[in-house]
Design a protein around this motif. Structure first.
Motif, PDB file in Angstrom:
ATOM      1  N   ALA A 102      42.880  50.098  35.689  1.00  0.00           N
ATOM      2  CA  ALA A 102      41.804  49.180  36.069  1.00  0.00           C
ATOM      3  C   ALA A 102      40.927  48.924  34.857  1.00  0.00           C
ATOM      4  O   ALA A 102      40.823  49.778  33.967  1.00  0.00           O
ATOM      5  N   THR A 103      40.309  47.779  34.817  1.00  0.00           N
ATOM      6  CA  THR A 103      39.359  47.443  33.757  1.00  0.00           C
ATOM      7  C   THR A 103      37.970  47.375  34.373  1.00  0.00           C
ATOM      8  O   THR A 103      37.749  46.628  35.340  1.00  0.00           O
ATOM      9  N   VAL A 104      37.048  48.180  33.811  1.00  0.00           N
ATOM     10  CA  VAL A 104      35.714  48.319  34.390  1.00  0.00           C
ATOM     11  C   VAL A 104      34.673  48.278  33.272  1.00  0.00           C
ATOM     12  O   VAL A 104      35.009  48.437  32.090  1.00  0.00           O
ATOM     13  N   PRO A 105      33.399  48.099  33.600  1.00  0.00           N
ATOM     14  CA  PRO A 105      32.351  48.170  32.584  1.00  0.00           C
ATOM     15  C   PRO A 105      32.335  49.530  31.886  1.00  0.00           C
ATOM     16  O   PRO A 105      32.659  50.567  32.491  1.00  0.00           O
ATOM     17  N   LEU A 106      31.967  49.529  30.618  1.00  0.00           N
ATOM     18  CA  LEU A 106      32.016  50.734  29.791  1.00  0.00           C
ATOM     19  C   LEU A 106      31.263  51.907  30.401  1.00  0.00           C
ATOM     20  O   LEU A 106      31.785  53.027  30.452  1.00  0.00           O
ATOM     21  N   GLU A 107      30.045  51.679  30.853  1.00  0.00           N
ATOM     22  CA  GLU A 107      29.249  52.783  31.391  1.00  0.00           C
ATOM     23  C   GLU A 107      29.938  53.411  32.589  1.00  0.00           C
ATOM     24  O   GLU A 107      29.961  54.631  32.741  1.00  0.00           O
TER      25      GLU A 107
END
Length: 308
Positions: free
Chosen positions: A244-249
């Motif tokens: 999955a691709t998610v926000p860095l934080e």
């Protein structure tokens, strides 16, 4: 009744005289000189056609008419102070209210910990409530006052909403720590072939947070679309072939669980802005203004948020 002839400020003076039974003390209580207080008392006597307060050895004694009027005037002054004057400003140290914030589960993870710390310190009698609603309902909730602010990334904010940028987020790809086919980097070929989890608040894959990949001609193998960010690491742990691709934080928090690792995306995606949104009806509302300033001050240097 000749209500237009009555200066409503005289009711404040009447209330002070009724409480203090002394012209000097009443004048000091509301910040008038003794001369101005005496002049105001004469105006009250003229309006009500009654002496109202008679000199006595220990101060001023209210007449029967003043005592009768006093019951109503005291109630009016109390109601004005509580329901009108109190709305002119917001005192966080004494306010007792619940702030309602619309945000995703990712927003809760990012926004709530530092916000709770500051709110407990600055507004100790206020509480928070977080809600998650479909995008099409946000404007209505903000307009009605059922929610104070919406925090997050609303791609096309309705015209009735104000918005203020808080900070920018970048993306990373999350992979199972048990997936031995992926090393420290993820090739485009791997990315396109592996089954993916896409997070979309609307439930449509083309409205997913990582839909910016489409602009680069990358063909994703989307297996699951979900509105919940926090389900991602659990699903990847249960099915190590998923990514999955998610926000860095968020990816950083997930990696601390030890079940997933974060990798750079095969193509650098542009960062996206997280903003706070509010309705024009509450643009000048004192409590809403205070809350917006608090959130802006807390997150404008994100991720270096204040620890106090």
């Amino acid at each position: 009744m000749h209500i237009r002839e009555l200066d409503l400020n005289l009711l404040v003076i009447f209330d002070a005289l009724l409480r203090e039974r002394n012209v000097t003390r009443a004048a000091n209580d509301i910040g008038l000189t003794q001369g101005a207080m005496s002049h105001a008392l004469n105006r009250l006597r003229l309006f009500f056609e009654d002496p109202l307060f008679i000199k006595a050895p220990n101060g001023m004694t209210p007449t029967p008419k003043a005592e009768l009027l006093g019951v109503t005037i005291t109630e009016v002054i109390a109601a004005l102070r509580e329901k009108v004057v109190s709305q002119a400003k917001f005192d966080p140290a004494t306010a007792q209210r619940t702030f309602v914030l619309s945000m995703t589960d990712m927003g809760e993870l990012v926004f709530l910990p530092p916000l709770i710390r500051r709110l407990r310190k600055l507004a100790p009698h206020c509480t928070l409530r977080s809600i998650q609603v479909p995008l099409e309902q946000i404007e209505g909730l903000l307009a009605s006052g059922e929610a104070d602010l919406a925090l997050g990334s609303i791609y096309a904010a309705p015209e009735g909403l104000f918005q203020q940028q808080l900070f920018m987020h970048t993306f990373v790809t999350v992979v199972s720590a048990r997936n031995r086919k992926v090393g420290k980097t993820l090739t485009r070929e791997q990315f396109e072939s592996m089954p993916q989890i896409a997070v979309s608040l609307t439930g449509r894959a083309n409205a997913a947070y990582d839909s910016a990949f489409d602009a680069y001609g990358i063909k994703r193998n989307i297996y699951l679309t979900t509105p919940h960010f926090l389900a991602v690491p659990l699903l990847i742990d249960a099915h190590p072939d998923l990514i999955a691709t998610v926000p860095l934080e968020l990816g950083t928090v997930f990696s601390r669980l030890g079940t997933v690792k974060i990798l750079p995306t095969p193509v650098a995606l542009p960062p996206f802005a997280l903003r706070q949104h509010w309705h024009s009806r509450f643009h000048a509302d004192a409590a809403n203004v205070w809350l917006r300033h608090l959130i802006k001050d807390t997150f404008e240097n994100y991720p270096d948020v204040p620890k106090y």
